[in-house]
Design an enzyme around this catalytic site. Structure first.
Site, PDB file in Angstrom:
ATOM      1  N   ARG A   1     -16.403  18.355  96.660  1.00  0.00           N
ATOM      2  CA  ARG A   1     -16.441  19.563  95.822  1.00  0.00           C
ATOM      3  C   ARG A   1     -15.031  19.996  95.417  1.00  0.00           C
ATOM      4  O   ARG A   1     -14.811  20.480  94.294  1.00  0.00           O
ATOM      5  CB  ARG A   1     -17.158  20.686  96.552  1.00  0.00           C
ATOM      6  CG  ARG A   1     -18.663  20.435  96.710  1.00  0.00           C
ATOM      7  CD  ARG A   1     -19.285  21.396  97.698  1.00  0.00           C
ATOM      8  NE  ARG A   1     -19.051  22.785  97.317  1.00  0.00           N
ATOM      9  CZ  ARG A   1     -19.167  23.818  98.155  1.00  0.00           C
ATOM     10  NH1 ARG A   1     -19.475  23.605  99.428  1.00  0.00           N
ATOM     11  NH2 ARG A   1     -18.959  25.045  97.734  1.00  0.00           N
TER      12      ARG A   1
ATOM     13  N   ASP B   1     -23.026  20.507 103.627  1.00  0.00           N
ATOM     14  CA  ASP B   1     -22.836  21.951 103.708  1.00  0.00           C
ATOM     15  C   ASP B   1     -24.028  22.709 103.133  1.00  0.00           C
ATOM     16  O   ASP B   1     -24.929  22.119 102.508  1.00  0.00           O
ATOM     17  CB  ASP B   1     -21.568  22.361 102.970  1.00  0.00           C
ATOM     18  CG  ASP B   1     -20.301  21.917 103.697  1.00  0.00           C
ATOM     19  OD1 ASP B   1     -20.368  21.718 104.929  1.00  0.00           O
ATOM     20  OD2 ASP B   1     -19.257  21.770 103.039  1.00  0.00           O
TER      21      ASP B   1
ATOM     22  N   ARG C   1     -22.543  15.434 108.057  1.00  0.00           N
ATOM     23  CA  ARG C   1     -23.018  16.767 107.694  1.00  0.00           C
ATOM     24  C   ARG C   1     -23.036  16.933 106.181  1.00  0.00           C
ATOM     25  O   ARG C   1     -22.253  16.330 105.469  1.00  0.00           O
ATOM     26  CB  ARG C   1     -22.088  17.841 108.255  1.00  0.00           C
ATOM     27  CG  ARG C   1     -21.814  17.773 109.730  1.00  0.00           C
ATOM     28  CD  ARG C   1     -20.755  18.820 110.077  1.00  0.00           C
ATOM     29  NE  ARG C   1     -20.340  18.740 111.469  1.00  0.00           N
ATOM     30  CZ  ARG C   1     -19.386  19.502 111.991  1.00  0.00           C
ATOM     31  NH1 ARG C   1     -18.748  20.389 111.226  1.00  0.00           N
ATOM     32  NH2 ARG C   1     -19.058  19.382 113.272  1.00  0.00           N
TER      33      ARG C   1
END
Length: 252
Positions: free
Chosen positions: A198, A55, A53
């Protein structure tokens, strides 16, 4: 009777208009757009499985997914048609036939990301980089990176309430690259936790700006507590950039 074949797609996308990769109700996602385009082209419902995935707002210069189809695919016709159907923010670059049991997620050996930070306003990078008006100390950030390379449990950088069995990752390499008014963080690992890159970038920036010391990185990791790490860097600077697979899975 045709036998089902499995194909890997390599693609890129600008994540700005999408609520991430994974399909969900009442939100536009990359997976939804791609499945819709493939179903339109093949005139049959197609489901895909991605390598992982991304985001909301995160980009990919390289993403990989797989799907099954019963027939041989004319690559030139397919590439031209599918890119015409897809929105401008998504592009297919390659299609390859793979072994029937090849899996875009589980067969990946390495994944790489980069994160871009700029230090002056740039209209061409508005959606593609984090604008910072403060220059960090890159040497201190690179010093802190050493702790990433010797640890394996990164619960401190994972989003909470995430569905994983463990928080172990093997980080193979990580470094900062300075180019004029741009600073780019590169990282490669066997797997990444949700929000991990991040959170690492945000923590390293706090170290680079003197809010923490390089020695704090090891303490943060060993604490296994997300609240001990820094704030997450903005999504728009992050790019999934490479997924490496063993060559033996490819048939072409």
């Amino acid at each position: 009777m045709n036998q089902t074949k499995r194909y890997f797609l390599e693609l890129s996308y600008k994540g700005t208009p999408f609520h991430g990769w994974q399909k969900q109700n009442n939100a536009l996602t990359v997976q939804e757009c791609l499945e819709s385009a493939l179903s339109t082209y093949f005139r049959s419902e197609i489901s895909i499985m991605g390598s992982g995935r991304t985001d909301t707002g995160v980009h990919a210069s390289m993403q990989v997914c797989h799907f099954d189809w019963e027939q041989e695919i004319d690559q030139f016709r397919f590439m031209k048609a599918i890119n015409g159907i897809l929105p401008k923010e998504i592009a297919i670059h390659k299609i390859r036939e793979v072994k029937k049991d090849a899996h875009a997620r589980f067969d990946a050996d390495e994944r790489s990301y980069f994160y871009r930070i700029i230090f002056r306003k740039d209209p061409f990078l508005e959606d593609l980089a984090w604008l910072s008006y403060f220059q960090p100390d890159v040497s201190k950030m690179n010093q802190a990176i050493e702790a990433l390379l010797v640890q394996e449990d990164f619960e401190c950088f994972s989003k909470v309430n995430t569905e994983v069995n463990h928080f172990r990752c093997n980080i193979f390499s990580a470094h900062w690259e300075q180019n004029d008014n741009e600073l780019v963080f590169h990282i490669t690992a066997n797997r990444f936790l949700r929000g991990m890159v991040r959170a690492i970038v945000g923590t390293l920036m706090e170290i680079g700006l003197g809010k923490r010391s390089p020695e704090d990185m090891e303490k943060i990791i060993l604490a296994k507590d997300r609240t001990k790490a820094g704030k997450s860097a903005p999504a728009k600077g992050l790019f999934l950039s490479r997924i490496k697979y063993p060559e033996l899975i490819y048939l072409d």
